[in-house]
Design a protein around this motif. Sequence first.
Motif, PDB file in Angstrom:
ATOM      1  N   UNK A 193       0.813  -1.188   0.000  1.00 19.08           N
ATOM      2  CA  UNK A 193       0.000   0.000   0.000  1.00 19.08           C
ATOM      3  C   UNK A 193       0.869   1.269   0.000  1.00 19.08           C
ATOM      4  N   UNK A 194       1.914   1.273   0.841  1.00 16.72           N
ATOM      5  CA  UNK A 194       2.794   2.445   0.881  1.00 16.72           C
ATOM      6  C   UNK A 194       3.565   2.594  -0.424  1.00 16.72           C
ATOM      7  N   UNK A 195       3.974   1.474  -1.029  1.00 16.00           N
ATOM      8  CA  UNK A 195       4.662   1.552  -2.323  1.00 16.00           C
ATOM      9  C   UNK A 195       3.767   2.227  -3.360  1.00 16.00           C
ATOM     10  N   UNK A 196       2.526   1.808  -3.395  1.00 16.85           N
ATOM     11  CA  UNK A 196       1.578   2.397  -4.351  1.00 16.85           C
ATOM     12  C   UNK A 196       1.356   3.869  -4.043  1.00 16.85           C
ATOM     13  N   UNK A 197       1.239   4.201  -2.785  1.00 10.91           N
ATOM     14  CA  UNK A 197       0.997   5.594  -2.397  1.00 10.91           C
ATOM     15  C   UNK A 197       2.175   6.479  -2.771  1.00 10.91           C
ATOM     16  N   UNK A 198       3.399   6.005  -2.523  1.00  2.80           N
ATOM     17  CA  UNK A 198       4.586   6.794  -2.870  1.00  2.80           C
ATOM     18  C   UNK A 198       4.611   7.034  -4.377  1.00  2.80           C
ATOM     19  N   UNK A 199       4.297   6.010  -5.144  1.00  6.18           N
ATOM     20  CA  UNK A 199       4.310   6.157  -6.601  1.00  6.18           C
ATOM     21  C   UNK A 199       3.278   7.184  -7.065  1.00  6.18           C
ATOM     22  N   UNK A 210       4.310  10.918  -8.469  1.00 10.87           N
ATOM     23  CA  UNK A 210       4.079  11.215  -9.880  1.00 10.87           C
ATOM     24  C   UNK A 210       2.953  12.218 -10.114  1.00 10.87           C
ATOM     25  N   UNK A 211       1.929  12.187  -9.276  1.00 13.95           N
ATOM     26  CA  UNK A 211       0.774  13.057  -9.513  1.00 13.95           C
ATOM     27  C   UNK A 211       0.724  14.254  -8.570  1.00 13.95           C
ATOM     28  N   UNK A 212       1.428  14.154  -7.455  1.00  9.40           N
ATOM     29  CA  UNK A 212       1.357  15.217  -6.464  1.00  9.40           C
ATOM     30  C   UNK A 212       0.318  14.910  -5.418  1.00  9.40           C
ATOM     31  N   UNK A 232      -4.720   4.970  -5.482  1.00 14.83           N
ATOM     32  CA  UNK A 232      -3.752   4.285  -4.627  1.00 14.83           C
ATOM     33  C   UNK A 232      -4.242   2.878  -4.304  1.00 14.83           C
ATOM     34  N   UNK A 233      -5.504   2.756  -3.954  1.00 18.07           N
ATOM     35  CA  UNK A 233      -6.075   1.441  -3.644  1.00 18.07           C
ATOM     36  C   UNK A 233      -6.010   0.521  -4.857  1.00 18.07           C
ATOM     37  N   UNK A 266       9.747  17.652  -3.081  1.00 14.88           N
ATOM     38  CA  UNK A 266       8.793  18.570  -3.726  1.00 14.88           C
ATOM     39  C   UNK A 266       7.442  18.600  -3.024  1.00 14.88           C
ATOM     40  N   UNK A 267       6.830  17.441  -2.850  1.00 16.39           N
ATOM     41  CA  UNK A 267       5.464  17.410  -2.354  1.00 16.39           C
ATOM     42  C   UNK A 267       5.342  17.804  -0.882  1.00 16.39           C
ATOM     43  N   UNK A 268       6.092  17.155  -0.025  1.00 16.41           N
ATOM     44  CA  UNK A 268       5.932  17.372   1.418  1.00 16.41           C
ATOM     45  C   UNK A 268       6.250  18.803   1.812  1.00 16.41           C
ATOM     46  N   UNK A 269       7.225  19.394   1.180  1.00 18.97           N
ATOM     47  CA  UNK A 269       7.631  20.755   1.539  1.00 18.97           C
ATOM     48  C   UNK A 269       6.615  21.812   1.136  1.00 18.97           C
TER      49      UNK A 269
END
Length: 198
Positions: free
Chosen positions: A1-7, A11-13, A22-23, A96-99
Amino acid sequence: MLDAAVRIFGQRGYMAASMDEIAELAGVSKPLVYLYLNSKEDLFTACIRREASALTQAVRAGVRTDLPVDRQLWDGLQAFFAHTAEHPDAWSVLHLQARTHGEPFAGEVAAMREEIVAFVTRLVAVAAREAHRDPDLAEHEVAGLAEALVGAAESLAAWANATPGVTARSATVTLMNVAWAGLGNLMRGRPWVPPAEV
């Protein structure tokens, strides 16, 4: 699940990513995602924490403290650039995203960055103090060098990941050419001196 979420996040933001996507990519139902992580925010935070931990572990594992400081710096930078190149979606999430999406996400990345800066500060401090035979070398000087080095590495990693043909090794060479030219002189007691004020 985390692998999919990171991807998906990478990629999409964060804003454009959907829990449905993600699911689907994870091969689980959306309710199952919510069962393990209560919200999109919690899922994103879990991704940040996992990827920050993986990056800091990769850098630490890449450095052997029994080697000369230039080799330690080389190995640490190479580990950093190799990790960010091998995990570009994770680097996008962290850099990029988290910041750009405010607290608590920016705080999670700031904690990771502080850990890396502290690690580099210790490395530079030990080498500089030994080279100068000066155990009282100003902490703020050393900390400033570490901040500059980490900031340069972060920017260079973002550029390297977006530029075809740039390898982890070539990115490391680039930064060593910038950083070690100055640090090497500092270690030899030949720091750059600003011109006199008039």
